[in-house]
Design a protein around this motif. Structure first.
Motif, short mmCIF file in Angstrom:
data_model
loop_
_atom_site.label_atom_id
_atom_site.label_comp_id
_atom_site.label_asym_id
_atom_site.label_seq_id
_atom_site.Cartn_x
_atom_site.Cartn_y
_atom_site.Cartn_z
N THR A 100 13.87 -1.98 22.62
CA THR A 100 13.49 -1.24 23.84
C THR A 100 13.82 0.23 23.70
O THR A 100 13.04 1.10 24.08
CB THR A 100 14.23 -1.84 25.05
N PHE A 101 15.00 0.53 23.14
CA PHE A 101 15.38 1.94 22.97
C PHE A 101 14.43 2.64 21.99
O PHE A 101 14.08 3.81 22.19
CB PHE A 101 16.83 2.05 22.48
N SER A 102 14.02 1.94 20.95
CA SER A 102 13.06 2.53 20.00
C SER A 102 11.75 2.87 20.70
O SER A 102 11.13 3.90 20.43
CB SER A 102 12.81 1.57 18.83
N GLU A 103 11.32 2.00 21.61
CA GLU A 103 10.09 2.27 22.38
C GLU A 103 10.28 3.50 23.27
O GLU A 103 9.34 4.30 23.43
CB GLU A 103 9.74 1.04 23.22
N ILE A 104 11.45 3.64 23.87
CA ILE A 104 11.72 4.83 24.68
C ILE A 104 11.64 6.08 23.82
O ILE A 104 11.09 7.11 24.23
CB ILE A 104 13.11 4.71 25.34
N ARG B 281 23.70 -3.51 22.09
CA ARG B 281 23.63 -3.90 20.69
C ARG B 281 22.72 -5.10 20.41
O ARG B 281 22.48 -5.42 19.25
CB ARG B 281 25.04 -4.20 20.17
N LEU B 282 22.21 -5.76 21.44
CA LEU B 282 21.29 -6.86 21.19
C LEU B 282 20.00 -6.31 20.58
O LEU B 282 19.55 -5.21 20.91
CB LEU B 282 20.98 -7.61 22.48
N SER B 283 19.40 -7.07 19.68
CA SER B 283 18.21 -6.59 18.98
C SER B 283 17.08 -6.26 19.95
O SER B 283 16.33 -5.28 19.75
CB SER B 283 17.74 -7.62 17.96
N ARG C 45 19.39 19.02 36.32
CA ARG C 45 19.98 17.75 36.75
C ARG C 45 19.19 16.56 36.21
O ARG C 45 19.76 15.51 35.89
CB ARG C 45 20.03 17.67 38.27
N THR C 46 17.89 16.72 36.05
CA THR C 46 17.07 15.63 35.49
C THR C 46 17.43 15.39 34.02
O THR C 46 17.53 14.25 33.57
CB THR C 46 15.58 15.97 35.62
N PHE C 47 17.60 16.51 33.29
CA PHE C 47 18.03 16.38 31.90
C PHE C 47 19.40 15.69 31.81
O PHE C 47 19.66 14.89 30.91
CB PHE C 47 18.09 17.75 31.23
N MET C 48 20.28 16.01 32.76
CA MET C 48 21.61 15.38 32.78
C MET C 48 21.48 13.87 32.99
O MET C 48 22.13 13.08 32.30
CB MET C 48 22.47 16.01 33.88
N VAL C 49 20.63 13.48 33.94
CA VAL C 49 20.41 12.06 34.20
C VAL C 49 19.80 11.38 32.98
O VAL C 49 20.22 10.29 32.57
CB VAL C 49 19.49 11.87 35.43
N LEU C 50 18.82 12.04 32.37
CA LEU C 50 18.15 11.46 31.21
C LEU C 50 19.13 11.27 30.06
O LEU C 50 19.16 10.21 29.41
CB LEU C 50 16.99 12.36 30.78
N PHE C 51 19.98 12.27 29.80
CA PHE C 51 20.94 12.17 28.71
C PHE C 51 21.92 11.03 28.97
O PHE C 51 22.19 10.21 28.08
CB PHE C 51 21.68 13.49 28.54
N ARG C 52 22.46 10.98 30.18
CA ARG C 52 23.44 9.94 30.48
C ARG C 52 22.82 8.54 30.39
O ARG C 52 23.46 7.58 29.92
CB ARG C 52 24.02 10.15 31.88
N THR C 53 21.59 8.42 30.82
CA THR C 53 20.92 7.13 30.77
C THR C 53 20.65 6.70 29.33
O THR C 53 20.90 5.55 28.96
CB THR C 53 19.60 7.19 31.56
N LEU C 54 20.15 7.63 28.52
CA LEU C 54 19.91 7.32 27.11
C LEU C 54 21.21 6.98 26.39
O LEU C 54 21.25 6.08 25.55
CB LEU C 54 19.20 8.49 26.42
N LYS C 55 22.26 7.71 26.72
CA LYS C 55 23.56 7.44 26.09
C LYS C 55 24.04 6.04 26.43
O LYS C 55 24.57 5.32 25.57
CB LYS C 55 24.57 8.49 26.55
N GLU C 56 23.84 5.64 27.69
CA GLU C 56 24.27 4.31 28.12
C GLU C 56 23.43 3.23 27.44
O GLU C 56 23.96 2.24 26.93
CB GLU C 56 24.15 4.20 29.64
N LEU C 57 22.12 3.42 27.40
CA LEU C 57 21.24 2.40 26.81
C LEU C 57 21.43 2.30 25.30
O LEU C 57 21.24 1.23 24.72
CB LEU C 57 19.79 2.72 27.13
N SER C 58 21.82 3.40 24.66
CA SER C 58 21.98 3.39 23.20
C SER C 58 23.18 2.56 22.75
O SER C 58 23.29 2.19 21.58
CB SER C 58 22.13 4.82 22.67
N THR C 59 24.09 2.24 23.69
CA THR C 59 25.27 1.46 23.33
C THR C 59 25.01 -0.03 23.38
O THR C 59 25.88 -0.82 22.99
CB THR C 59 26.45 1.79 24.27
#
Length: 1013
Positions: A169-173, A162-164, A146-160
């Motif tokens: 921030t995503f690159s730092e993650i 588009r502001l520089s 379930r933690t992996f599921m949360v992590l994937f969904r969160t990363l997927k949301e943050l990756s969308t």
């Protein structure tokens, strides 16, 4: 009032009741929940319900609570409805309640966390990823999953985002998490392979089955981990296509991914029967991994081009595609992804040979130099992995194996030929194996065209020899012929130098089309498609024969063949640059066959395809449509009735009807009984389909008006709908303006008498509320309105005229060409008003409401409005067309006759303008119409008339412009009268003093102008 813990049971009851099938119970509960949504504490109550796992709490209610929570985040999280303390409580509790048995609720919780993270991370939730990272290696597999599921969904949301700043921030993650996640991935895959080996070597037993659920959870967790790695590498690094900077993770991950695929594939065969769940996992895992490799190649082509990545991956994919015996353990989805990767690699522009050589004095470490070095290495690697003989082999395999219809394909065809046609014709190329193979073949051919063209022709000849034209049995030879024909059709643009389509058609293709055996539908359909693909190469006498062949195919017993012929016939008609009598002779048959096909088909796509052909035919036939008009009227009536609820089909119908009206021309009134009810529904903004139909409906409306000989009462009744349309939006402004113009020039006084208030409301809603481009479209209509109704129209549109006055007098042009043109056009309309209804303009300029409006934009109360207009007319005279120049000069001449004391101060400029217009009066006055009319200078010729000599819209506009009273005026006489009146009013002494300020040369020109006969 805020909700508290004591309200949880109440909210639970509302949620439970809202799931009731009894409307009397459900409606009050939904209303109560809607009232609770904006109350503080509502989300906390929902989370308590979601987290409750006792038997008394229903799963469906918990799931509904999670949906309400998710919606509340979108609506209220950024607002003050949810306090900061409540947000902190919710964030903390969400991470504590990750261990959720229900997969549906677990997914909703993951989405909830991701939605909050999108808003709050990193400022409001900096500890999010450190907390998740701590739970990833948990001994409790469910918590870890379930933690992996949360992590994937969160990363997927943050990756969308588009502001520089968000991308940084995503690159730092990615930097923070990658190594840790990658180690977990490798650990899991080792565990999975070990357990797979044990299961494969052991007989099924209860002890092994006991660990089965944990293994499946581990497998699913590993798949989530794979997706996380994909997100981190793709979105955590700038594409190396722009920077040519190495992405280390690509080189590290890709070889391992390939190795794991090779390790998993053997288990597909061994698990197929005895472990169906694990068999399904291995298929999904291999497909996902090859898909991720393809994504890496697309995003980071230079890093993927490393010698330890590209060659082994590409060679593996090619072997899977080429070697038939290995595909026994493969499956379509996996092969599709292999083809996608090969296609992406072959068409990658980063892997093409560089068109430029070395640049002198170029730095060895420059971006272009780094790209060139990598490019050269990759080109050599591709040549080694896919040399010429391998390309020929791949081409053969694609055609002979993957283009061939399977027995399942033929069963589906015979079961429902219409559905089969559309499935083959409209699939995305990545959805099925055959279209994917066709897409790969096209790219392969583009890369090796010189080498493969003779190969394709050879396969084609072999297939034609192996399958005689009059064969009747479905054999492997016929299926190969279909595949070879398909291959020839896909690359027609390259094969034209090797294959003469005219000779091919006149030879074997026409003979094969004469074979009407039901089994030969395969070849007949393929030939129909080929003819459409090769349309640009079919010339001369062959074209007539192809027309006949396609029309015959419209009569075929198989609908898939008829639809293929329908599409290709459409291509031929669109390709015709001139009218062809040979095809016109077939039109009657063609119409009837189209109508019959429309009756026989059932699917929406089929009707759309037929309608598209009919629309193209109507446009092609033009004025010669009349003999077929009654048939088409009946067809359109029936199609419209059958298309209720199918807005996409109705859009095509409206476009076809517009072509029909334009082709009928002055005879379009014969279809009004069918057309006007359709039009009335289309322009009704309260119609549920208005959003989809309105644009095409107003275009049809304008076409009907512009081709009408007169405005019938039913058309006149439609005009108020235009006001409602404009009140909704200005999206269709240009067409709306054209429609207003049509009503003015065709219906005249009757129109104005009936719809004066609507015209005023409509123009008032446009002027002042649209930008300069909109004004440029609208102001000319005001000019025509005042020209046609100089006494009646101005009082009706006084508010609009005041807005024009403001446009004229307010501010400067600020260098804007649009603003200059708007002020010039506005000035021309007001000048016309002064010339044609002098008293009304004088009344307009003295109105208190105009004075107030002018003061609000900085206009001095002491300024004379008429004199300010004079300044505009003098200033903008050089921006006008010929008729506008005369209008300006005429207005200035009339100004001289008015009792305006200050006019003497402007006498010099007024006389100079009028003089220049008189002396330049021999210029062609038609230039002002170049923006609105499409007619040439030879208007009196037959080309100026519509159909059969009946005036068209353009002729009517020309007649109105030619009868313009301003054109008939003698500017010289008006100026003489103006000078005489001015001298009489101001006194001879003052007048002569003002005249003495004129430059001698200007005075001489004035004398010359006044002497012109």
């Amino acid at each position: 009032m805020a909700l508290s813990a004591s309200d949880v049971q109440t909210v639970y009851s509302f949620l439970s009741d809202s799931l009731s099938s009894d409307e009397s119970v459900r409606r009050p509960a939904e209303s109560a929940l809607a009232q609770c949504e904006c109350r503080p504490g509502f989300c906390s109550c929902l989370l308590e319900i979601i987290a409750a796992r006792d038997l008394s709490c229903r799963v469906d209610v918990r799931l509904l609570a999670s949906v309400y929570f998710k919606n509340n985040i979108s609506r209220y999280w950024r607002q003050r409805v949810i306090s900061n303390d409540e947000k902190a409580h919710l964030r903390k509790k969400l991470l504590l309640d990750i261990r959720e048995e229900s997969s549906q609720i677990a997914l909703q919780l993951a989405v909830l966390i991701s939605k909050i993270a999108r808003i709050d991370y990193p400022k409001g939730w900096p500890e999010l990823f450190s907390i998740l990272a701590q739970q990833l290696p948990s001994a409790d597999i469910l918590i870890s999953h379930r933690t992996f599921m949360v992590l994937f969904r969160t990363l997927k949301e943050l990756s969308t985002k588009r502001l520089s700043a968000d991308q940084r921030t995503f690159s730092e993650i990615a930097v923070l998490l990658f190594d840790y996640i990658w180690n977990l991935w490798q650990s899991d895959v080792r565990t999975i392979l070990q357990k797979f080996s044990i299961l494969d070597q052991s007989a099924p037993s209860n002890s092994l089955m006991g660990h089965h659920r944990d293994l499946l959870l581990t497998c699913e967790r590993w798949l989530l981990c794979t997706k996380i790695i994909r997100q981190l590498i793709i979105f955590g690094n700038t594409s190396d296509a722009t920077s040519a900077q190495e992405v280390r993770a690509v080189k590290e991950v890709c070889p391992v991914f390939l190795s794991v695929i090779q390790s998993f594939l053997p288990y597909c065969a061994s698990f197929r029967e005895k472990q169906p769940n694990l068999f399904d996992f291995t298929k999904r895992a291999c497909t996902k991994l090859i898909n991720v490799l393809a994504r890496f190649q697309s995003r980071h082509p230079y890093s993927f081009g490393d010698k330890n990545v590209l060659p082994p991956v590409l060679e593996f994919c090619l072997n899977r595609i080429i070697n038939p015996e290995q595909t026994l353990s493969s499956f379509d989805d996996f092969l599709i992804q292999c083809m996608v990767l090969v296609k992406s690699t072959l068409e990658s522009k980063e892997y093409k040979p560089s068109p430029t050589g070395h640049v002198i004095n170029e730095s060895g470490n420059s971006l272009e130099q780094r790209k060139r070095i990598i490019n050269t290495a990759v080109v050599d690697m591709l040549a080694a992995v896919l040399p010429g003989d391998h390309a020929i082999l791949l081409c053969n395999i694609l055609i002979r194996k993957y283009f061939i219809y399977t027995s399942q394909d033929l069963v589906e065809w015979y079961k429902n030929s219409e559905s089969f046609h559309h499935e083959q014709d409209m699939l995305q190329w990545t959805e099925k194996l055959r279209p994917c193979a066709e897409a790969l073949y096209i790219v392969l051919f583009e890369n090796y065209r010189t080498l493969l063209a003779p190969v394709v022709v050879s396969i084609l000849q072999e297939a034609m020899i192996g399958s005689p034209p009059l064969e009747t049995e479905i054999s492997s030879a016929i299926l190969l012929k279909d595949a070879a024909y398909s291959a020839a059709g896909h690359v027609y643009y390259e094969l034209a130098a090797y294959l003469n389509i005219n000779d091919w058609f006149n030879g074997s293709l026409s003979v094969e089309l004469s074979n009407n055996h039901p089994n030969m539908r395969i070849i007949r359909r393929r030939i129909a498609l080929i003819l459409g693909q090769w349309v640009s190469e079919i010339k001369g006498d062959s074209r007539k024969l192809v027309y006949h062949a396609l029309v015959r195919l419209l009569q075929d017993h198989d609908i898939a063949v008829r639809l293929a012929a329908c599409r290709s016939l459409c291509y031929f008609v669109q390709d015709s640059n001139t009218f062809e009598q040979d095809f016109f002779d077939l039109l009657s048959t063609c119409w009837n066959l189209c109508f019959k096909l429309a009756e026989d088909v059932e699917e929406f796509d089929s009707k759309l395809q037929i309608l598209n052909l009919i629309s193209v035919l109507i446009e092609y036939v033009g004025q010669r449509i009349t003999p077929f008009a009654c048939q088409l009227v009946n067809f359109f009536q029936k199609m419209w009735e059958e298309s209720i609820g199918e807005s996409l089909l109705q859009i095509q119908l409206l476009a076809a009807l517009k072509n029909f009206v334009c082709s009928l021309g002055y005879q379009s009134c014969i279809c009004y009984n069918m057309l006007l009810p359709i039009l009335q529904k289309g322009i009704d903004v309260d119609n549920p389909d208005a959003l989809n139909l309105l644009e095409d409906s107003v275009l049809l409306w304008e076409a009907v008006l512009s081709h009408a000989t007169s405005i019938v009462p039913q058309l006149l009744d439609l005009f108020p709908s235009l006001v409602t349309i404009v009140e909704r939006s200005f999206d269709h402004l240009q067409v709306v303006v054209d429609i207003i113009e049509d009503y003015i020039i065709f219906s005249g006084a009757e129109f104005l008498n009936r719809h004066a208030s609507s015209v005023a409301l409509l123009l008032d809603g446009i002027i002042g509320n649209v930008n300069e481009r909109g004004l440029l479209s609208t102001i000319p209509v005001l000019d025509i309105l005042i020209q046609c109704f100089p006494m009646e129209a101005p009082p009706l549109i006084s508010g609009v005229l005041q807005k024009l006055m403001l446009l004229c007098l307010r501010g400067e042009d600020d260098g804007s060409a649009f603003r200059t043109t708007v002020r010039t056009l506005s000035g021309a309309v007001l000048a016309r008003l002064l010339v044609m209804n002098t008293n009304y303009l004088a009344h307009l300029t003295s109105e208190a409401s105009l004075r107030v409006a002018l003061q609000q934009v900085g206009f001095s109360i002491n300024q004379d409005v008429l004199l300010c207009l004079v300044d505009v007319w003098i200033d903008k005279i050089d921006n006008t067309t010929s008729i506008q120049r005369k209008t300006y000069a005429s207005a200035l001449s009339i100004i001289l006759t008015l009792r305006v004391p200050e006019v003497l101060d402007k006498l010099d400029d007024i006389l100079s303008v009028c003089t220049s217009v008189i002396l330049g009066g021999t210029k062609d006055t038609r230039e002002e119409d170049s923006s609105g009319d499409t007619t040439g200078s030879s208007w009196s010729s037959n080309e100026g008339f519509g159909y059969s000599g009946v005036p068209s819209k353009e002729l009517r506009k020309r007649q109105i412009k030619d009868s313009d009273p301003i054109k008939q005026l003698s500017l010289k006489d008006m100026l003489k009268d103006g000078i005489t009146s001015c001298a009489a009013f101001h006194g001879e002494s003052s007048f002569q003093q003002a005249m003495s300020r004129m430059h001698p040369s200007a005075f001489a020109q004035l004398q010359q102008a006044l002497k012109i006969a």
